[in-house]
Scaffold this motif. Structure first.
Motif, PDB file in Angstrom:
ATOM      1  N   SER A 301     -42.982  13.146 -24.114  1.00  0.00           N
ATOM      2  CA  SER A 301     -43.439  12.005 -23.318  1.00  0.00           C
ATOM      3  C   SER A 301     -43.346  10.712 -24.119  1.00  0.00           C
ATOM      4  O   SER A 301     -42.857   9.694 -23.623  1.00  0.00           O
ATOM      5  N   GLY A 302     -43.794  10.759 -25.372  1.00  0.00           N
ATOM      6  CA  GLY A 302     -43.787   9.558 -26.201  1.00  0.00           C
ATOM      7  C   GLY A 302     -42.392   9.019 -26.433  1.00  0.00           C
ATOM      8  O   GLY A 302     -42.151   7.810 -26.321  1.00  0.00           O
ATOM      9  N   VAL A 303     -41.444   9.908 -26.734  1.00  0.00           N
ATOM     10  CA  VAL A 303     -40.071   9.463 -26.957  1.00  0.00           C
ATOM     11  C   VAL A 303     -39.490   8.876 -25.672  1.00  0.00           C
ATOM     12  O   VAL A 303     -38.760   7.877 -25.705  1.00  0.00           O
ATOM     13  N   THR A 304     -39.830   9.485 -24.517  1.00  0.00           N
ATOM     14  CA  THR A 304     -39.339   8.962 -23.240  1.00  0.00           C
ATOM     15  C   THR A 304     -39.905   7.572 -22.961  1.00  0.00           C
ATOM     16  O   THR A 304     -39.186   6.675 -22.506  1.00  0.00           O
ATOM     17  N   VAL A 305     -41.191   7.382 -23.241  1.00  0.00           N
ATOM     18  CA  VAL A 305     -41.810   6.065 -23.047  1.00  0.00           C
ATOM     19  C   VAL A 305     -41.179   5.040 -23.991  1.00  0.00           C
ATOM     20  O   VAL A 305     -40.898   3.899 -23.604  1.00  0.00           O
ATOM     21  N   ILE A 306     -40.925   5.444 -25.232  1.00  0.00           N
ATOM     22  CA  ILE A 306     -40.297   4.543 -26.206  1.00  0.00           C
ATOM     23  C   ILE A 306     -38.919   4.108 -25.723  1.00  0.00           C
ATOM     24  O   ILE A 306     -38.549   2.928 -25.815  1.00  0.00           O
ATOM     25  N   VAL A 307     -38.158   5.060 -25.188  1.00  0.00           N
ATOM     26  CA  VAL A 307     -36.833   4.726 -24.657  1.00  0.00           C
ATOM     27  C   VAL A 307     -36.953   3.726 -23.517  1.00  0.00           C
ATOM     28  O   VAL A 307     -36.183   2.756 -23.428  1.00  0.00           O
ATOM     29  N   ALA A 308     -37.926   3.956 -22.622  1.00  0.00           N
ATOM     30  CA  ALA A 308     -38.117   3.030 -21.497  1.00  0.00           C
ATOM     31  C   ALA A 308     -38.464   1.630 -21.995  1.00  0.00           C
ATOM     32  O   ALA A 308     -37.900   0.628 -21.523  1.00  0.00           O
ATOM     33  N   MET A 309     -39.389   1.538 -22.949  1.00  0.00           N
ATOM     34  CA  MET A 309     -39.775   0.236 -23.475  1.00  0.00           C
ATOM     35  C   MET A 309     -38.614  -0.443 -24.207  1.00  0.00           C
ATOM     36  O   MET A 309     -38.486  -1.671 -24.187  1.00  0.00           O
ATOM     37  N   ALA A 310     -37.768   0.360 -24.838  1.00  0.00           N
ATOM     38  CA  ALA A 310     -36.620  -0.206 -25.553  1.00  0.00           C
ATOM     39  C   ALA A 310     -35.661  -0.894 -24.597  1.00  0.00           C
ATOM     40  O   ALA A 310     -34.868  -1.746 -25.016  1.00  0.00           O
ATOM     41  N   GLY A 311     -35.733  -0.549 -23.308  1.00  0.00           N
ATOM     42  CA  GLY A 311     -34.883  -1.214 -22.331  1.00  0.00           C
ATOM     43  C   GLY A 311     -35.083  -2.716 -22.308  1.00  0.00           C
ATOM     44  O   GLY A 311     -34.135  -3.479 -22.035  1.00  0.00           O
ATOM     45  N   PHE A 320     -39.420 -10.887 -23.384  1.00  0.00           N
ATOM     46  CA  PHE A 320     -39.250  -9.476 -23.038  1.00  0.00           C
ATOM     47  C   PHE A 320     -38.967  -8.637 -24.280  1.00  0.00           C
ATOM     48  O   PHE A 320     -39.463  -7.508 -24.410  1.00  0.00           O
ATOM     49  N   GLN A 321     -38.172  -9.166 -25.188  1.00  0.00           N
ATOM     50  CA  GLN A 321     -37.879  -8.428 -26.413  1.00  0.00           C
ATOM     51  C   GLN A 321     -39.143  -8.237 -27.238  1.00  0.00           C
ATOM     52  O   GLN A 321     -39.349  -7.168 -27.828  1.00  0.00           O
ATOM     53  N   ALA A 322     -39.995  -9.260 -27.260  1.00  0.00           N
ATOM     54  CA  ALA A 322     -41.270  -9.150 -27.977  1.00  0.00           C
ATOM     55  C   ALA A 322     -42.151  -8.078 -27.336  1.00  0.00           C
ATOM     56  O   ALA A 322     -42.730  -7.235 -28.034  1.00  0.00           O
ATOM     57  N   MET A 323     -42.252  -8.099 -26.002  1.00  0.00           N
ATOM     58  CA  MET A 323     -43.064  -7.096 -25.306  1.00  0.00           C
ATOM     59  C   MET A 323     -42.500  -5.697 -25.520  1.00  0.00           C
ATOM     60  O   MET A 323     -43.247  -4.737 -25.755  1.00  0.00           O
ATOM     61  N   GLY A 324     -41.164  -5.563 -25.434  1.00  0.00           N
ATOM     62  CA  GLY A 324     -40.554  -4.250 -25.600  1.00  0.00           C
ATOM     63  C   GLY A 324     -40.797  -3.668 -26.973  1.00  0.00           C
ATOM     64  O   GLY A 324     -41.197  -2.502 -27.112  1.00  0.00           O
ATOM     65  N   LEU A 325     -40.586  -4.480 -28.014  1.00  0.00           N
ATOM     66  CA  LEU A 325     -40.759  -3.988 -29.375  1.00  0.00           C
ATOM     67  C   LEU A 325     -42.224  -3.667 -29.662  1.00  0.00           C
ATOM     68  O   LEU A 325     -42.537  -2.632 -30.264  1.00  0.00           O
ATOM     69  N   ALA A 326     -43.138  -4.536 -29.235  1.00  0.00           N
ATOM     70  CA  ALA A 326     -44.565  -4.308 -29.488  1.00  0.00           C
ATOM     71  C   ALA A 326     -45.057  -3.040 -28.795  1.00  0.00           C
ATOM     72  O   ALA A 326     -45.795  -2.240 -29.384  1.00  0.00           O
ATOM     73  N   THR A 327     -44.642  -2.829 -27.543  1.00  0.00           N
ATOM     74  CA  THR A 327     -45.127  -1.660 -26.801  1.00  0.00           C
ATOM     75  C   THR A 327     -44.518  -0.362 -27.314  1.00  0.00           C
ATOM     76  O   THR A 327     -45.216   0.649 -27.415  1.00  0.00           O
ATOM     77  N   LEU A 328     -43.240  -0.371 -27.656  1.00  0.00           N
ATOM     78  CA  LEU A 328     -42.666   0.880 -28.173  1.00  0.00           C
ATOM     79  C   LEU A 328     -43.274   1.236 -29.526  1.00  0.00           C
ATOM     80  O   LEU A 328     -43.425   2.423 -29.873  1.00  0.00           O
ATOM     81  N   MET A 329     -43.658   0.209 -30.305  1.00  0.00           N
ATOM     82  CA  MET A 329     -44.296   0.483 -31.591  1.00  0.00           C
ATOM     83  C   MET A 329     -45.682   1.087 -31.405  1.00  0.00           C
ATOM     84  O   MET A 329     -46.055   2.040 -32.100  1.00  0.00           O
ATOM     85  N   VAL A 330     -46.459   0.567 -30.451  1.00  0.00           N
ATOM     86  CA  VAL A 330     -47.806   1.105 -30.250  1.00  0.00           C
ATOM     87  C   VAL A 330     -47.741   2.520 -29.680  1.00  0.00           C
ATOM     88  O   VAL A 330     -48.577   3.373 -30.003  1.00  0.00           O
ATOM     89  N   VAL A 331     -46.744   2.802 -28.842  1.00  0.00           N
ATOM     90  CA  VAL A 331     -46.570   4.163 -28.323  1.00  0.00           C
ATOM     91  C   VAL A 331     -46.218   5.118 -29.464  1.00  0.00           C
ATOM     92  O   VAL A 331     -46.747   6.230 -29.547  1.00  0.00           O
ATOM     93  N   PHE A 618     -40.227  -5.826 -15.445  1.00  0.00           N
ATOM     94  CA  PHE A 618     -41.344  -5.423 -16.293  1.00  0.00           C
ATOM     95  C   PHE A 618     -42.006  -4.160 -15.734  1.00  0.00           C
ATOM     96  O   PHE A 618     -42.270  -3.200 -16.465  1.00  0.00           O
ATOM     97  N   LEU A 619     -42.279  -4.159 -14.419  1.00  0.00           N
ATOM     98  CA  LEU A 619     -42.923  -3.003 -13.798  1.00  0.00           C
ATOM     99  C   LEU A 619     -42.050  -1.763 -13.899  1.00  0.00           C
ATOM    100  O   LEU A 619     -42.555  -0.663 -14.148  1.00  0.00           O
ATOM    101  N   PHE A 620     -40.754  -1.933 -13.680  1.00  0.00           N
ATOM    102  CA  PHE A 620     -39.865  -0.775 -13.756  1.00  0.00           C
ATOM    103  C   PHE A 620     -39.963  -0.110 -15.124  1.00  0.00           C
ATOM    104  O   PHE A 620     -40.121   1.112 -15.228  1.00  0.00           O
ATOM    105  N   VAL A 621     -39.872  -0.895 -16.172  1.00  0.00           N
ATOM    106  CA  VAL A 621     -39.887  -0.344 -17.530  1.00  0.00           C
ATOM    107  C   VAL A 621     -41.234   0.313 -17.829  1.00  0.00           C
ATOM    108  O   VAL A 621     -41.304   1.456 -18.312  1.00  0.00           O
ATOM    109  N   ILE A 622     -42.327  -0.390 -17.535  1.00  0.00           N
ATOM    110  CA  ILE A 622     -43.660   0.137 -17.830  1.00  0.00           C
ATOM    111  C   ILE A 622     -43.952   1.385 -16.997  1.00  0.00           C
ATOM    112  O   ILE A 622     -44.401   2.413 -17.521  1.00  0.00           O
ATOM    113  N   LEU A 623     -43.706   1.302 -15.688  1.00  0.00           N
ATOM    114  CA  LEU A 623     -44.028   2.420 -14.801  1.00  0.00           C
ATOM    115  C   LEU A 623     -43.153   3.630 -15.072  1.00  0.00           C
ATOM    116  O   LEU A 623     -43.628   4.771 -15.019  1.00  0.00           O
TER     117      LEU A 623
END
Length: 764
Positions: A301-311, A320-331, A618-623
């Motif tokens: 699950s974690g790797v899948t979420v990281i891949v989604a956030m990396a989008g 968006f790049q800031a949000m993506g990197l920050a969220t994949l790091m916290v996951v 944003f919703l697509f990636v997060i959801l």
């Protein structure tokens, strides 16, 4: 009594990590604490570097800010005070700019703001000719001293001076709008309640976890893991920000996602460990089973979420790049903590994890077993008539998604964001009515080898004339020349003003007709056009071009991860389809409520006619990432039961009813937290909160409780189909042998002999 079935040698990363952590528990806990402290300390010393204005906006608008920054020209915070006869531009009685009382009001405003000592470049409307055609409206213009980004901090004395002038001239409307006053109004209306929402998320999550576990210590563990993961990531993000710049928005999204996945992962692990112990296993075996099963599900699950956030990294937009990197790091940090420090803590605590029991509730939890009676009751009709269930549930979600076909995205205006309850919004609208585009003009930065050369001066003059002649502006078009830097800044009030559609047409005339025919004829001249309207258009254009690659990246990589993790082409395809269906339904709900206004009052919102432009992607990636949490956990349990020898239908029932409590609990927490953000002042934040909450609710109920069981029941053995030509794919399954349970302890277990529950390693 000790279990006779032992796991001799753990297989898979999660199982080995959990086993090591349980044996070296103090080292695991100490290492985690050290990581958090060091990350925070180093992050505090290095400091966080945020995205600049030139990075935030792509295209020509970004080039405008970059050229000004490189030239060392400070972009001062501009302010405008409107002095207007009451009744606006209506014909008839009332004061005009020619009347002594009107002039006296102008003088009072200028004297008041000058005396604050906070302003510079103060200009009278009688000097700049910023008086409306009907002579009933005039603009006093000035700039705030000091750094434009900090101007909002010292604008209040100026606002007080304008209010004092209004009190002394009741026959006129005197209002202020500008960069600093607008930012202050935004901060006051949004900053406090956003911070309050962030802090209220924790007690809400803790309260729900208390109900779920019935014990204080067990409830504190998920929150503690999530928050320490967030704190550690905060320090790591500060370090990384020196290469990829961050933002406050990215930090807030990181908290949301970190809290969601941190609590989820801990719930998955903790509930499985408690279930195994309730089934009669000793503490060590229960932990090893939890590591091998829930731990593996967490990693997938974690790797899948990281891949989604990396989008989000593929958008090319700094925010968006800031949000993506920050969220994949916290996951990633939460995932690592879940499979290392959590088993160590559970090993240390032992039975003490039940400390702080809630009266009555704790007793009920201990009697309640591991299966959900409610979901077992729901599953009976679903599995009895899977085709009908699929048609009804699928049809309902498709119907919810239909409004999304006509989704209109836009950057919301001030009145769309806040309505008319903020004085600054009313001031903006009144200025725009009297001086269309004057409150927020387009900005042209003209860069030349010699700004004083005759061809350049001639081109500037023709640009001013043609901007009005071609219908892009009614004027006045103002030019400020910076001789030392060989730059000129041209401000063009766009026809259309706050009407985004009309303003963009005026912008197109400037960019595609006026500029090529004037400034474009001079060699060596660069003249990008920025401003609010241009920034909005450039942002939307860039975002639109990023949608396809981001969607493709997330879907393709999620598909491959599911394929390799479950060794089933069918599971991979159905996972993607079901997740896309839940995202589509969320889009439809957003469109219906916020664009069409259907039921908007139920969520304290208004039908603003548009969805904020950044939200769909944003919703697509997060959801998509968060949906995989539930999906991987449920399907992993189904697959585990199938490998243990159950039929597919029996495995589906077992997988759903034994995970329903965890999935429901996690969903309730997420829905509650996201709903808090739906109470904020800004419509865009309401849209985000409602969209996230609705999607998670649909995902945890209709998708996991009805559609997934119905689809898997209909497919039967085809669920586990993997073509021979895909056999070369890496095998990420790492199925862990699970020792047999004592049959009498599993509530609602299949009558199949439990001694046969050891997984078969041959592919099903």
């Amino acid at each position: 009594m000790a279990d006779t079935g032992r796991l001799e040698r753990p297989r898979g990363i999660a199982a080995r990590a959990g086993s090591w952590s349980a044996r070296h528990r103090w080292a695991a806990v100490g290492g985690w604490v050290l990581l958090v402290i060091l990350a925070l300390a180093v992050g505090s010393m290095t400091g966080r570097v945020d995205v600049t204005e030139s990075e935030q906006v792509p295209g020509e608008s970004g080039r405008v800010s970059k050229i000004l920054d490189e030239a060392g020209i400070d972009d001062a915070a501009g302010e405008t005070v409107l002095i207007q006869a009451k009744g606006g531009q209506a014909k008839g009685g009332g004061l005009t700019a020619n009347d002594p009382a009107f002039r006296k009001a102008v003088d009072a405003v200028m004297a008041g703001v000058r005396d604050t000592g906070q302003v510079t470049a103060l200009r009278s409307p009688y000097d700049t000719k910023t008086i409306s055609a009907d002579r009933r409206s005039a603009l006093v213009q000035f700039e705030m001293r000091g750094d434009a980004e900090k101007a909002a901090d010292h604008i209040q004395p100026v606002l007080d001076a304008v209010d004092k002038a209004q009190d002394g001239h009741q026959g006129l409307r005197i209002e202020e709008f500008g960069d600093a006053s607008g930012q202050k109004a935004f901060d006051d209306a949004f900053g406090d309640d956003f911070t309050q929402a962030e802090y209220s998320a924790l007690p809400v999550a803790l309260g729900i976890l208390l109900i779920v576990f019935g014990a204080l210590v067990a409830a504190l563990l998920p929150v503690a893991l999530a928050m320490t993961a967030f704190l550690a990531t905060t320090g790591l993000v500060a370090m990384v920000s020196h290469w990829v710049h961050m933002s406050d928005t990215a930090n807030s999204v990181m908290l949301l996602v970190g809290l969601a996945v941190g609590v989820d992962y801990c719930l998955f692990y903790l509930r499985r460990e408690r279930e195994e112990r309730a089934a009669g296993r000793d503490a060590q075996t229960a932990l090893r089973v939890a590591a091998a099963t829930s731990g593996r599900a967490i990693l997938v699950s974690g790797v899948t979420v990281i891949v989604a956030m990396a989008g989000m990294l593929f958008t090319g937009i700094a925010e968006f790049q800031a949000m993506g990197l920050a969220t994949l790091m916290v996951v990633a940090v939460a995932m690592v903590g879940s499979v290392t420090v959590l088993p160590a803590l559970l090993s240390l605590l032992g039975e003490r994890v039940e400390k702080g029991r809630v009266p009555f509730l704790g007793r009920a939890k201990r009697r309640g077993g591991t299966e959900s009676r409610i979901w077992r009751a729901v599953l009976r009709p679903v599995l009895r008539r899977p085709k009908l269930s699929l048609a009804l549930a699928g049809g309902a979600l498709i119907a919810l998604a239909v409004p999304a076909v006509g989704m209109n995205t836009a950057n919301l205006t001030l009145d769309q964001e806040f309505g008319d309850r903020l004085p600054v919004v009313n001031a903006y609208n009144h200025i725009d009515e009297a001086f269309p585009g004057g409150s927020d003009p387009a900005r042209v930065v003209v860069k030349a080898d010699d700004i004083d050369a005759a061809p350049v001066r001639d081109a500037l003059a023709r640009f001013r004339t043609e901007a009005v002649a071609k219908g892009a502006s009614k004027g006045p078009v103002e030019v400020t020349v910076h001789h030392k830097q060989n730059l000129a800044v041209v401000e063009v009030p766009l026809i259309g003003g706050s009407d985004e559609g009309k303003a963009e047409k005026s912008l197109d005339v400037l960019r595609n007709e006026v500029r090529p025919a004037t400034l474009g004829t001079v060699d060596g001249v660069d003249a990008p056009i920025g401003g609010s309207t241009a920034s909005s258009k450039d942002f939307n254009d860039k975002l639109g071009s990023a949608v396809t690659p981001v969607f493709a990246f997330v879907v393709v990589f999620a598909f491959l991860l599911m394929l390799m993790s479950f060794r089933s082409l069918t599971i991979a395809v159905t996972s993607i389809v079901l997740n896309l269906l839940s995202v589509g339904a969320a889009y439809g709900i957003l469109t219906a409520v916020f664009q069409h206004g259907w039921g908007a009052g139920l969520v304290g919102a208004e039908g603003v006619g548009a969805i904020v432009s950044w939200l769909p992607l944003f919703l697509f990636v997060i959801l998509f990432g968060l949906s995989m949490d539930y999906h991987v956990f449920v399907v992993s349990r189904i697959r585990e039961a199938r490998l243990a020898g159950r039929t597919t239908k029996d495995a589906v029932v077992h997988g759903v009813v034994t995970t329903a409590g965890v999935v429901t609990s996690a969903a309730v927490i997420m829905v509650a937290v996201f709903s808090i953000f739906g109470t904020l002042s800004m419509q865009s934040m309401k849209q985000m909160g409602v969209g996230l909450a609705a999607a998670v609710l649909i995902d945890a109920t209709v998708i996991r409780g009805v559609l997934l069981p119905a689809v898997m029941s209909l497919l039967g053995e085809r669920n586990w189909y993997l073509p021979k030509w895909l056999g070369w794919l890496p095998d990420l399954a790492h199925d862990e042998p699970v020792p047999a349970r004592r049959p009498s302890t599993l509530v609602g277990a299949s009558p199949r002999p439990e001694a046969d529950e050891r997984p078969r390693h041959a592919r099903v």
